[in-house]
Write a protein that holds these residues in place. Structure first.
Motif, PDB file in Angstrom:
ATOM      1  N   UNK A   6       0.792  -1.096   0.211  1.00 37.48           N
ATOM      2  CA  UNK A   6       0.190  -0.024  -0.155  1.00 37.48           C
ATOM      3  C   UNK A   6       0.818   1.257  -0.013  1.00 37.48           C
ATOM      4  N   UNK A   7       0.539   2.131  -0.899  1.00 37.62           N
ATOM      5  CA  UNK A   7       1.415   3.426  -0.913  1.00 37.62           C
ATOM      6  C   UNK A   7       0.806   4.257  -0.239  1.00 37.62           C
ATOM      7  N   UNK A   8       1.746   4.976   0.589  1.00 36.80           N
ATOM      8  CA  UNK A   8       1.074   5.946   1.748  1.00 36.80           C
ATOM      9  C   UNK A   8       0.288   6.995   1.158  1.00 36.80           C
ATOM     10  N   UNK A   9      -0.919   7.521   1.628  1.00 29.15           N
ATOM     11  CA  UNK A   9      -1.555   8.560   1.031  1.00 29.15           C
ATOM     12  C   UNK A   9      -0.906   9.904   1.257  1.00 29.15           C
ATOM     13  N   UNK A  10      -0.582  10.620   0.358  1.00 35.03           N
ATOM     14  CA  UNK A  10       0.124  12.060   0.554  1.00 35.03           C
ATOM     15  C   UNK A  10      -1.171  13.022   0.761  1.00 35.03           C
ATOM     16  N   UNK A  11      -0.894  13.803   1.805  1.00 33.02           N
ATOM     17  CA  UNK A  11      -1.841  14.898   2.012  1.00 33.02           C
ATOM     18  C   UNK A  11      -1.782  15.786   0.831  1.00 33.02           C
ATOM     19  N   UNK A  12      -2.980  16.377   0.717  1.00 34.62           N
ATOM     20  CA  UNK A  12      -3.140  17.298  -0.549  1.00 34.62           C
ATOM     21  C   UNK A  12      -2.560  18.576   0.078  1.00 34.62           C
ATOM     22  N   UNK A  13      -1.979  19.408  -0.989  1.00 40.71           N
ATOM     23  CA  UNK A  13      -1.373  20.751  -0.627  1.00 40.71           C
ATOM     24  C   UNK A  13      -2.439  21.658  -0.211  1.00 40.71           C
ATOM     25  N   UNK A  14      -2.234  22.170   0.970  1.00 44.38           N
ATOM     26  CA  UNK A  14      -3.594  23.159   1.313  1.00 44.38           C
ATOM     27  C   UNK A  14      -3.367  24.377   0.329  1.00 44.38           C
ATOM     28  N   UNK A  15      -4.627  25.178   0.486  1.00 46.39           N
ATOM     29  CA  UNK A  15      -4.391  26.292  -0.516  1.00 46.39           C
ATOM     30  C   UNK A  15      -4.669  27.431   0.440  1.00 46.39           C
ATOM     31  N   UNK A  16      -4.179  28.502   0.002  1.00 45.54           N
ATOM     32  CA  UNK A  16      -4.179  29.919   1.090  1.00 45.54           C
ATOM     33  C   UNK A  16      -5.943  30.151   0.896  1.00 45.54           C
ATOM     34  N   UNK A  17      -5.988  30.602   2.275  1.00 44.65           N
ATOM     35  CA  UNK A  17      -7.267  31.241   2.474  1.00 44.65           C
ATOM     36  C   UNK A  17      -7.601  32.693   2.080  1.00 44.65           C
ATOM     37  N   UNK A  18      -6.439  33.407   2.418  1.00 40.46           N
ATOM     38  CA  UNK A  18      -6.553  34.835   1.916  1.00 40.46           C
ATOM     39  C   UNK A  18      -5.601  35.008   1.017  1.00 40.46           C
ATOM     40  N   UNK A  19      -5.885  36.015  -0.220  1.00 36.50           N
ATOM     41  CA  UNK A  19      -5.086  36.252  -1.089  1.00 36.50           C
ATOM     42  C   UNK A  19      -4.208  37.548  -0.240  1.00 36.50           C
TER      43      UNK A  19
END
Length: 57
Positions: A6-19
């Motif tokens: 089983x390949x470890x699940x990579x966390x998705x990159x978080x997106x910025x909340x504010x510009x």
């Protein structure tokens, strides 16, 4: 017998909340509010937030 790999699940990159523009708008709003509460004890907290946002924007 086979072993399941089983390949470890990579966390998705978080997106910025504010510009970057949002930080400028928030800083302007806090500056306005600071003038309204300048003689109250809580104004120190808002002044500190104002300066921290200045380092981000």
């Amino acid at each position: 017998m086979t072993q399941d790999t089983m390949e470890p699940i990579q966390p998705t990159r978080s997106r910025a909340v504010f510009s970057q523009e949002d930080f400028g708008l928030i800083r302007t709003a806090i500056a306005h509010y600071l003038r309204e509460v300048q003689d109250q004890p809580e104004s120190v907290k808002y002044a500190n937030l104002y300066h921290r946002l200045g380092r981000v924007a």
